[in-house]
Design a protein around this motif. Structure first.
Motif, mmCIF file in Angstrom:
data_model
loop_
_atom_site.group_PDB
_atom_site.id
_atom_site.type_symbol
_atom_site.label_atom_id
_atom_site.label_comp_id
_atom_site.label_asym_id
_atom_site.label_seq_id
_atom_site.Cartn_x
_atom_site.Cartn_y
_atom_site.Cartn_z
ATOM 1 N N MET A 49 0.808 -1.154 0.033
ATOM 2 C CA MET A 49 0.108 -0.020 -0.043
ATOM 3 C C MET A 49 0.893 1.341 0.163
ATOM 4 S SD MET A 49 -2.888 -0.735 -0.366
ATOM 5 C CE MET A 49 -3.807 0.904 -0.135
ATOM 6 N N SER A 50 1.908 1.119 0.599
ATOM 7 C CA SER A 50 2.838 2.410 0.755
ATOM 8 C C SER A 50 3.558 2.679 -0.551
ATOM 9 C CB SER A 50 4.046 2.352 1.909
ATOM 10 O OG SER A 50 5.114 1.369 1.455
ATOM 11 N N VAL A 51 3.617 1.643 -1.599
ATOM 12 C CA VAL A 51 4.145 1.916 -2.758
ATOM 13 C C VAL A 51 3.206 2.386 -3.920
ATOM 14 C CG1 VAL A 51 5.169 0.428 -4.782
ATOM 15 C CG2 VAL A 51 6.021 0.209 -2.525
ATOM 16 N N LYS A 124 -4.868 -5.471 -3.398
ATOM 17 C CA LYS A 124 -5.239 -5.429 -4.630
ATOM 18 C C LYS A 124 -6.883 -5.056 -4.664
ATOM 19 C CE LYS A 124 -5.846 -7.845 -9.057
ATOM 20 N NZ LYS A 124 -5.477 -9.044 -9.946
ATOM 21 N N VAL A 125 -7.484 -5.207 -3.152
ATOM 22 C CA VAL A 125 -8.805 -4.971 -3.189
ATOM 23 C C VAL A 125 -9.166 -3.383 -3.372
ATOM 24 C CG1 VAL A 125 -10.686 -5.175 -1.297
ATOM 25 C CG2 VAL A 125 -9.150 -6.966 -1.840
ATOM 26 N N ARG A 126 -8.032 -2.884 -3.023
ATOM 27 C CA ARG A 126 -8.347 -1.244 -3.204
ATOM 28 C C ARG A 126 -8.826 -0.852 -4.664
ATOM 29 N NH1 ARG A 126 -5.423 1.494 -6.167
ATOM 30 N NH2 ARG A 126 -5.520 3.200 -5.293
ATOM 31 N N ASN A 133 -5.236 2.798 -11.472
ATOM 32 C CA ASN A 133 -4.063 3.467 -12.119
ATOM 33 C C ASN A 133 -2.922 3.212 -11.341
ATOM 34 O OD1 ASN A 133 -5.615 4.105 -14.430
ATOM 35 N ND2 ASN A 133 -5.740 6.067 -13.939
ATOM 36 N N ASN A 134 -2.908 3.567 -10.054
ATOM 37 C CA ASN A 134 -1.875 3.391 -9.184
ATOM 38 C C ASN A 134 -1.189 2.020 -9.134
ATOM 39 O OD1 ASN A 134 -1.825 6.011 -8.917
ATOM 40 N ND2 ASN A 134 -2.470 6.087 -6.958
ATOM 41 N N TYR A 135 -2.421 0.964 -9.080
ATOM 42 C CA TYR A 135 -1.878 -0.265 -8.548
ATOM 43 C C TYR A 135 -1.019 -0.879 -9.775
ATOM 44 C CZ TYR A 135 -2.725 -5.450 -8.090
ATOM 45 O OH TYR A 135 -2.445 -6.589 -7.726
ATOM 46 N N SER A 139 2.977 -2.149 -10.579
ATOM 47 C CA SER A 139 2.771 -3.745 -10.378
ATOM 48 C C SER A 139 2.669 -4.300 -9.435
ATOM 49 C CB SER A 139 4.244 -3.903 -10.910
ATOM 50 O OG SER A 139 4.793 -3.433 -12.124
ATOM 51 N N GLY A 140 1.146 -3.525 -8.763
ATOM 52 C CA GLY A 140 0.907 -4.308 -7.769
ATOM 53 C C GLY A 140 1.440 -3.852 -6.359
ATOM 54 N N GLY A 141 2.398 -2.841 -6.355
ATOM 55 C CA GLY A 141 3.153 -2.655 -5.105
ATOM 56 C C GLY A 141 4.352 -3.145 -5.002
#
Length: 257
Positions: A49-51, A124-126, A133-135, A139-141
């Protein structure tokens, strides 16, 4: 009557022995495995999540602080149960210096990889509640910043040296009798923070195969994934070798006791 009494006494003792064995098995095998699973899940979820949510103008600062703080906290919470590894490279280095029974090495690594999968899946649930886009851009953090072959050599070396620093902090701060300290969780967390700030732009400063594996599996991004196994494991072996040969106390050191 005395025969009946003796029979009852023996039956009670047998039951107590069975209960004691069950408790021993739980405390020695099951509870440490669960601690590694839960701790790895919390740590890797926080890291992902921080990434994913890292603002572009802060560089590596947010991931560095989040990873360092999260690791220090889960070590303080679960360290007395499992040793607080949450990283296959750490488990290998601790096992090499005699701080972890070799029977537990594979279960520990399995728990850490499962925790990585769960933590990355929760991150990934976010996507359900916000734009993805951020995910996908991260590359999934994942910590993987290697995009072409020219970066491979420096990334492997960086991962090896930074993992050497991390595993040395764990082994000397939490396992080695002569240097063990109550500040170990704090020192280990700060090591993570320093490594991410120093090497985040070179390799991503992962230092943890489970941390790399979770996002890679969930986001289906395996490009140069092997770097985050080879580098950290090499650093772990170097740490174990140095401590076994030179830096460990009399109980651990193999030479010049």
């Amino acid at each position: 009557v005395s025969v009946i009494f003796l029979s009852i006494t023996e039956s009670v003792k047998d039951e107590e022995t069975k209960v004691h064995r069950a408790v021993s098995v739980f405390q020695f095998y099951v509870q440490p495995w669960l601690a590694e699973l839960v701790g790895s899940t919390l740590f890797i979820f926080t890291g992902c999540m921080s990434v994913i949510e890292n603002p572009l103008d802060t560089g590596s600062l947010q991931p560095a602080l989040a990873h360092g703080l999260a690791l220090g906290i889960v070590i303080a919470l679960f360290g007395e149960i499992s040793g607080g590894h949450f990283n296959p490279a750490v488990s290998v280095s601790v096992c090499l210096i005699g701080g972890l029974n070799v029977i537990l090495l594979l279960p520990y690594i399995t728990a850490q990889l499962c925790g990585g999968l769960i933590g990355a899946s929760l991150a990934k649930v976010r996507n359900v509640i916000s734009p993805p886009n951020n995910y996908f851009n991260t590359s999934g953090g994942a910590f993987n910043t290697v995009k072409d072959s020219d970066q491979v050599g420096p990334a492997v070396v960086a991962e090896m040296v930074m993992t050497l620093f991390l595993t040395m902090s764990v082994c000397m701060g939490a396992v080695n009798g002569k240097t063990r300290t109550l500040l170990a969780p704090f020192c280990i967390g700060l090591t993570i923070t320093a490594d991410v700030l120093a090497g985040g732009l070179i390799s991503g400063a992962c230092m943890n195969p489970a941390r790399a594996f979770g996002p890679a599996a969930v986001a289906h991004y395996w490009t140069y994934h092997w770097i985050y196994w080879v580098g950290p494991m090499a650093g772990a072996v170097l740490t174990g070798t140095l401590i076994r040969l030179m830096l460990g106390d009399e109980k651990i050191r193999l030479l010049l006791k």
